[in-house]
Design a protein around this motif. Structure first.
Motif, PDB file in Angstrom:
ATOM      1  N   LYS A  94       0.787  -1.160   0.061  1.00  0.00           N
ATOM      2  CA  LYS A  94       0.118  -0.626   0.232  1.00  0.00           C
ATOM      3  C   LYS A  94       0.824   0.647   0.079  1.00  0.00           C
ATOM      4  N   GLY A  95       0.642   2.025  -1.274  1.00  0.00           N
ATOM      5  CA  GLY A  95       1.934   3.204  -1.377  1.00  0.00           C
ATOM      6  C   GLY A  95       2.512   3.115  -2.718  1.00  0.00           C
ATOM      7  N   ILE A  96       3.200   4.497  -2.857  1.00  0.00           N
ATOM      8  CA  ILE A  96       3.523   4.103  -4.044  1.00  0.00           C
ATOM      9  C   ILE A  96       4.377   3.921  -4.347  1.00  0.00           C
ATOM     10  N   LEU A  97       4.441   3.453  -5.453  1.00  0.00           N
ATOM     11  CA  LEU A  97       5.311   2.020  -6.339  1.00  0.00           C
ATOM     12  C   LEU A  97       6.615   3.292  -7.119  1.00  0.00           C
ATOM     13  N   PRO A  98       7.518   2.629  -7.068  1.00  0.00           N
ATOM     14  CA  PRO A  98       8.783   3.462  -7.657  1.00  0.00           C
ATOM     15  C   PRO A  98       8.498   3.354  -8.768  1.00  0.00           C
ATOM     16  N   ASP A  99       9.349   5.019  -9.993  1.00  0.00           N
ATOM     17  CA  ASP A  99       8.636   4.668 -10.697  1.00  0.00           C
ATOM     18  C   ASP A  99       9.593   4.219 -12.077  1.00  0.00           C
ATOM     19  N   LEU A 100      10.851   3.256 -11.336  1.00  0.00           N
ATOM     20  CA  LEU A 100      10.441   2.281 -12.018  1.00  0.00           C
ATOM     21  C   LEU A 100      10.480   1.067 -12.246  1.00  0.00           C
ATOM     22  N   PHE A 101       9.916   1.184 -11.160  1.00  0.00           N
ATOM     23  CA  PHE A 101       8.467  -0.710 -11.009  1.00  0.00           C
ATOM     24  C   PHE A 101       8.226  -1.164 -12.682  1.00  0.00           C
ATOM     25  N   ARG A 102       8.291  -2.147 -12.565  1.00  0.00           N
ATOM     26  CA  ARG A 102       7.045  -2.701 -14.103  1.00  0.00           C
ATOM     27  C   ARG A 102       7.549  -3.987 -13.588  1.00  0.00           C
ATOM     28  N   GLU A 103       6.564  -4.865 -14.624  1.00  0.00           N
ATOM     29  CA  GLU A 103       6.430  -6.264 -14.740  1.00  0.00           C
ATOM     30  C   GLU A 103       7.939  -6.741 -15.392  1.00  0.00           C
ATOM     31  N   GLY A 104       7.831  -8.158 -15.036  1.00  0.00           N
ATOM     32  CA  GLY A 104       9.169  -8.034 -15.632  1.00  0.00           C
ATOM     33  C   GLY A 104      10.818  -7.200 -15.086  1.00  0.00           C
ATOM     34  N   GLN A 105      10.548  -7.144 -14.072  1.00  0.00           N
ATOM     35  CA  GLN A 105      11.752  -5.974 -13.875  1.00  0.00           C
ATOM     36  C   GLN A 105      11.703  -6.404 -12.276  1.00  0.00           C
ATOM     37  N   GLY A 106      13.660  -6.437 -12.017  1.00  0.00           N
ATOM     38  CA  GLY A 106      14.028  -6.901 -10.727  1.00  0.00           C
ATOM     39  C   GLY A 106      13.578  -5.894  -9.594  1.00  0.00           C
ATOM     40  N   ILE A 107      13.105  -6.659  -8.350  1.00  0.00           N
ATOM     41  CA  ILE A 107      12.645  -5.898  -7.294  1.00  0.00           C
ATOM     42  C   ILE A 107      12.807  -6.231  -5.677  1.00  0.00           C
ATOM     43  N   VAL A 108      13.337  -5.694  -4.806  1.00  0.00           N
ATOM     44  CA  VAL A 108      13.483  -5.576  -3.355  1.00  0.00           C
ATOM     45  C   VAL A 108      12.677  -5.176  -3.018  1.00  0.00           C
ATOM     46  N   ALA A 109      11.770  -5.895  -1.823  1.00  0.00           N
ATOM     47  CA  ALA A 109      10.256  -5.820  -1.231  1.00  0.00           C
ATOM     48  C   ALA A 109      10.828  -5.525   0.786  1.00  0.00           C
ATOM     49  N   THR A 110      10.591  -4.930   1.539  1.00  0.00           N
ATOM     50  CA  THR A 110      10.719  -5.075   2.869  1.00  0.00           C
ATOM     51  C   THR A 110       9.536  -5.251   3.950  1.00  0.00           C
ATOM     52  N   GLY A 111       9.354  -6.492   3.981  1.00  0.00           N
ATOM     53  CA  GLY A 111       7.880  -6.887   4.566  1.00  0.00           C
ATOM     54  C   GLY A 111       7.514  -7.594   6.408  1.00  0.00           C
ATOM     55  N   VAL A 112       6.324  -8.511   5.980  1.00  0.00           N
ATOM     56  CA  VAL A 112       6.327  -9.034   6.952  1.00  0.00           C
ATOM     57  C   VAL A 112       5.722 -10.250   6.636  1.00  0.00           C
ATOM     58  N   LEU A 113       6.052 -11.700   6.125  1.00  0.00           N
ATOM     59  CA  LEU A 113       5.150 -12.969   6.050  1.00  0.00           C
ATOM     60  C   LEU A 113       3.685 -12.715   6.520  1.00  0.00           C
ATOM     61  N   THR A 114       2.962 -13.092   5.894  1.00  0.00           N
ATOM     62  CA  THR A 114       1.374 -12.798   6.461  1.00  0.00           C
ATOM     63  C   THR A 114       0.922 -14.828   6.070  1.00  0.00           C
ATOM     64  N   GLY A 115       1.942 -15.345   5.473  1.00  0.00           N
ATOM     65  CA  GLY A 115       0.554 -16.372   5.039  1.00  0.00           C
ATOM     66  C   GLY A 115       2.678 -17.361   4.185  1.00  0.00           C
ATOM     67  N   THR A 116       2.318 -18.661   3.848  1.00  0.00           N
ATOM     68  CA  THR A 116       3.745 -19.524   3.062  1.00  0.00           C
ATOM     69  C   THR A 116       3.659 -19.121   2.380  1.00  0.00           C
TER      70      THR A 116
END
Length: 160
Positions: A94-116
């Protein structure tokens, strides 16, 4: 033993115990803020024989699966799939994604595991260069071909 030496020994012993306790308490307090890096395969199959537990804070890196990005029209909520060499993991943000975010692009996300295989991200970072990739992810991604999204807008940069 001399009473003065006993007194010094007791003082040194007390200092060593207090410093040890302080270091132990600091490590215990910092334990919750450690972010371990995982790939989608490591979340599903485990890393070094251990799977991350639900509620654990972590960082995940991978490629956004083409066609998996789903945006909520009412808010800034976005859901997408990440993959590396095997299974996929669903990431909600929930928030504004980086300008370089798109399908097929490599990303790194920081968060919490909420399910398997589900992560609630607090931060999403897109890689800034086609050639750069974090070393941990580069090892896992060997042999995977980068897929460019088909609907990428082309901009005229001649006048710039």
């Amino acid at each position: 033993m001399n009473p003065r030496r006993k007194q010094r020994l007791a003082a040194v012993g007390t200092i060593v115990v207090l410093v040890g306790a302080a270091i132990g308490l600091m490590l215990y307090a910092l334990n919750d803020s450690i972010d371990l890096f995982y790939t989608p395969s490591e979340i599903i199959e485990g890393k070094n024989g251990q799977k991350p537990q639900v509620g654990q804070r972590l960082r995940i890196g991978g490629m956004v699966v083409p066609g998996s990005v789903s945006r909520d029209n009412e808010s800034l909520a976005v859901t997408f799939q990440l993959m590396d060499t095997g299974p996929t993991v669903t990431v909600s943000y929930k928030g504004i994604l980086p300008d370089l975010f798109r399908e097929g692009q490599g990303i790194v996300a920081t968060g919490v595991l909420t399910g398997t295989s589900r992560i609630e991200a607090q931060e999403v970072l897109a890689k800034h260069d086609e050639e750069y990739m974090p070393p941990e992810l580069a090892e896992k991604m060997k042999g995977i071909k980068h897929v460019k999204p088909e609907n990428t807008p082309q901009y005229d940069t001649e006048g710039l």
